[in-house]
Design an enzyme around this catalytic site. Structure first.
Site, PDB file in Angstrom:
ATOM      1  N   CYS A  91       0.860  -1.171   0.000  1.00 65.02           N
ATOM      2  CA  CYS A  91       0.000   0.000   0.000  1.00 65.02           C
ATOM      3  C   CYS A  91       0.900   1.225   0.000  1.00 65.02           C
ATOM      4  O   CYS A  91       2.044   1.154  -0.430  1.00 65.02           O
ATOM      5  CB  CYS A  91      -0.961  -0.014   1.184  1.00 65.02           C
ATOM      6  SG  CYS A  91      -0.142   0.108   2.780  1.00 65.02           S
ATOM      7  N   HIS A 112       8.688 -28.398 -15.232  1.00 63.97           N
ATOM      8  CA  HIS A 112       7.620 -28.116 -14.266  1.00 63.97           C
ATOM      9  C   HIS A 112       6.504 -29.132 -14.487  1.00 63.97           C
ATOM     10  O   HIS A 112       5.742 -29.035 -15.439  1.00 63.97           O
ATOM     11  CB  HIS A 112       7.108 -26.686 -14.469  1.00 63.97           C
ATOM     12  CG  HIS A 112       6.290 -26.158 -13.340  1.00 63.97           C
ATOM     13  ND1 HIS A 112       5.015 -26.567 -13.076  1.00 63.97           N
ATOM     14  CD2 HIS A 112       6.584 -25.228 -12.398  1.00 63.97           C
ATOM     15  CE1 HIS A 112       4.538 -25.919 -12.031  1.00 63.97           C
ATOM     16  NE2 HIS A 112       5.477 -25.101 -11.596  1.00 63.97           N
TER      17      HIS A 112
END
EC number: 2.7.1.199
Length: 681
Positions: free
Chosen positions: A447, A603
């Site tokens: 933020c 993967h």
């Protein structure tokens, strides 16, 4: 459960900051435009009465006002983007959902332009649609729903004849459907909810307003360390309270009412839940910073002067206080509690003085000047004597307690930690490493002032290292870490995300991104694209182009170029002579480097990280030398097909300087162990 809820609340709170960040720009236009049309400023600057100047002033007022008029839609778009990781498709979905929900509610309730004129009806014209007024809460609900649709369906697969609508294109379609359905319960339930909110806010303010504003300031300040204050203050600013403007429209929320009254030049009644910040942020906290400087050890005062001076100036000008607050929060929690009490008392004091000040961003001098001094609609000058008293209180309370209780505030540590010397370009890599590496990061966000990271294992987080890198504090709640880097937090997050996505591959490291369930083996700069590297098939199965892998990280080649195989057997074998460079802890991915220097990632399946190693059997370990054809991993193909998103296995060259791949047998068809898969140049 509590920790998971806290993490979700953090994300919602952060998402609310995106639309709020627009308000200062709108407030600037509105404040200057309104002031130029006011008699007070015209008295001192007669030339602004010129017709052309007044036309510009009216245009500025209108440009700023339109933002506040459409806050619900802006919140819908902003929350959707914030909760969907910044993807613009979520914003499109939110817009579609917002107009569909409002149109459906309006038609279902038979709202017409005639009956929206009755303020008691709760109806309004939204983007020209006569409908039920759901306010900012309605926008937040739609934004959250759009983000859910995006996160759920952004990578959906459809039959080939519907392929055009697959993936992200499916998100607005689902949003149109869900928002249409949502409109009916909203039309039936929301009037009761709105009546309840109105009754609660009226009762809160009428029963004992002084207690209400004190508790608001006190609780809001206490929630700041947890990052939950955005959620707490939102209903006070955007929903609680009501005021009817000159057009007969009912405006809800302390901030919205204040802005509307400034725009119309009306008598001010709002600001109760904002104005208490000004004495604290402009006077109190800078004085606390001075006390921290004066109590620092002589040999450390030069460093502390830079830290506290910057934090104090930031607080005074912008009202961003976290860099300063987190410098004493953890080492002196009593000081922070006293600070929260004083914050609540500031709200109470300005309320008793009958002031009405507000802001678009925070209680710093910029907002004080634009929305307090320029409009000149309240006794803004009373903030100065109150602030000076607060400065004295803060200074002496902080100085006395720091010395008396021997708090280790900045500059008073027993042994000054060695500050890390990471440059601006190295900082995101250093922060990522201090967070335990990519493999340890479950969710990354930021933020205005803090880096928010949800980690898999907080024991791997180097908290002292983060502080050495410039974090003024690190908050831990469960596996949720908040590192306070001040206004540069969002930039650090952005650069960390690029590193994790494989878009930046400096500082060689190995990382895992749980969001995309992918592994990056960083490029070895010693490898050269002038060599030719032969890669043999590590699996038996059906070859598939990378572009057809239902995961954008692979299909868009963010990780690097390569190919995929849909396996027919549960074995992975070495595709060349080389070494095992990395094995991910959940065994679903392995990184290899060939004797010729080619780095390869295999993967196994998609979303298989969530299987936590179930169904995988390793036959090698990191650093082990392997020969082409050696068995690396066995995996349970049926188990993966049942429990994972897909069994398709991407095989990726992770070096960005190798882009020329020659697929010897093409990118389609069947292949067996040992067949030449491609040549990399």
């Amino acid at each position: 459960m509590r920790k998971k809820l806290f993490g979700q609340l953090q994300r919602i709170g952060k998402a609310l900051m995106l639309p709020v960040a627009i308000l200062p720009a709108a407030g600037l236009l509105l404040a200057i435009g309104t002031a130029m049309q006011g008699e007070a400023l015209q008295h001192y600057l007669p030339f602004i009465q010129n017709g052309g100047v007044q036309t510009v002033a009216k245009l500025m007022t209108g440009a700023g006002g339109i933002i506040f008029d459409n806050l619900p839609m802006i919140f819908a778009l902003g929350v959707a983007i914030g909760l969907a990781g910044g993807d613009g498709v979520a914003a499109i979905a939110a817009f579609v959902g917002y107009i569909i929900m409002n149109k459906t509610m309006g038609d279902f309730l038979q709202v017409t332009p005639k009956n929206i004129g009755d303020p008691a009806s709760g109806y309004a014209s939204i983007l020209g649609i006569p409908t039920l007024q759901t306010g900012v809460f309605g926008g937040i609900i739609i934004g959250a729903l759009a983000a859910w649709c995006y996160n759920k369906f952004y990578n959906i697969n459809l039959p080939s004849y519907l392929g055009f609508f697959a993936g992200k294109r499916f998100v607005p379609i689902m949003m149109a459907t869900t928002s249409f359905i949502l409109a009916f319960p909203m039309a039936l339930i929301w009037p009761t909810i709105q009546s309840g909110l109105n009754a609660f806010s009226t009762g809160l303010l009428d029963s004992n307003t002084g207690v209400a504003v004190f508790l608001f300031g006190f609780i809001k300040r206490l929630l700041i360390p947890f990052g939950l204050h955005h959620i707490f203050h939102a209903p006070f600013w955007f929903e609680f309270g009501s005021w009817k403007n000159a057009a007969g429209e009912i405006i809800h929320g302390d901030q919205r009412i204040f802005i509307e009254q400034i725009r119309e030049g009306a008598h001010l009644t709002a600001g109760k839940f904002m104005q208490g910040e000004f004495p604290v942020m402009m006077f109190g906290l800078p004085a606390a910073a001075l006390a921290i400087y004066h109590t620092a050890k002589p040999e450390n005062k030069k460093v502390v002067a830079g830290l506290m001076g910057s934090a104090a100036l930031t607080s005074f000008l912008t009202g961003i206080t976290e860099p300063l607050e987190f410098s004493f929060l953890f080492v002196a929690p009593l000081l922070f509690f006293i600070h929260a009490v004083l914050d609540g008392l500031s709200f109470l004091t300005l309320y008793l003085l009958d002031l009405h000040l507000g802001y678009t961003f925070s209680g710093g001098f910029i907002d004080y000047f634009l929305l307090g001094i320029l409009p000149n609609k309240t006794q803004w000058w009373l903030v100065i004597p109150v602030g000076l008293v607060y400065a004295v209180i803060y200074y002496f309370v902080f100085r006395f307690l720091i010395v008396k209780l021997k708090y280790k505030t900045p500059g008073r540590e027993d042994k000054q930690s060695q500050a890390a010397t990471a440059s601006a370009t190295e900082l995101p890599y250093a922060v990522l490493e201090a967070m335990g590496g990519k493999a340890n990061i479950k969710h990354l966000d930021a933020c205005i002032t803090r880096l928010r990271v949800e980690v898999n294992d907080k024991s791997k987080v180097d908290v002292p290292g983060l502080k050495d890198l410039g974090a003024s504090g690190v908050l831990e709640v469960g596996n949720n870490m908040q590192a306070i880097f001040g206004p540069k937090s969002d930039q650090i997050k952005h650069e960390m995300q690029q590193i994790m996505n494989g878009q930046v591959v400096e500082n060689p490291t190995t990382m895992e991104d749980d969001k995309d369930e992918t592994v990056v083996v960083a490029e070895d700069k010693s490898a050269t694209s002038e060599l030719s590297h032969i890669v043999h098939a590590p699996l038996t199965g059906e070859v598939t182009p990378l572009s057809e892998v239902p995961d954008q990280v692979f299909s868009e080649k963010m990780m690097g170029d390569g190919i995929a195989i849909k396996p027919s057997q549960g074995e992975v074998r070495a595709p060349f002579n080389g070494k095992v460079q990395m094995i991910f802890p959940t065994k679903h991915a392995i990184g290899l480097v060939s004797d010729s220097g080619l780095e390869l990632l295999i993967h196994i399946g998609l979303d298989t990280v969530k299987l936590n190693g179930e169904g995988f059997t390793l036959h090698v370990e990191e650093g082990q030398e392997v020969k082409q054809g050696d068995l690396l991993i066995n995996f349970d193909l049926d188990y993966i097909r049942k429990h994972a998103k897909s069994d398709i296995t991407p095989i990726i060259v992770t070096q960005g300087n190798i882009t020329n791949l020659d697929f010897k047998q093409g990118e389609h068809g069947n292949i067996s162990f040992g067949d030449q898969l491609f040549e990399a140049k």
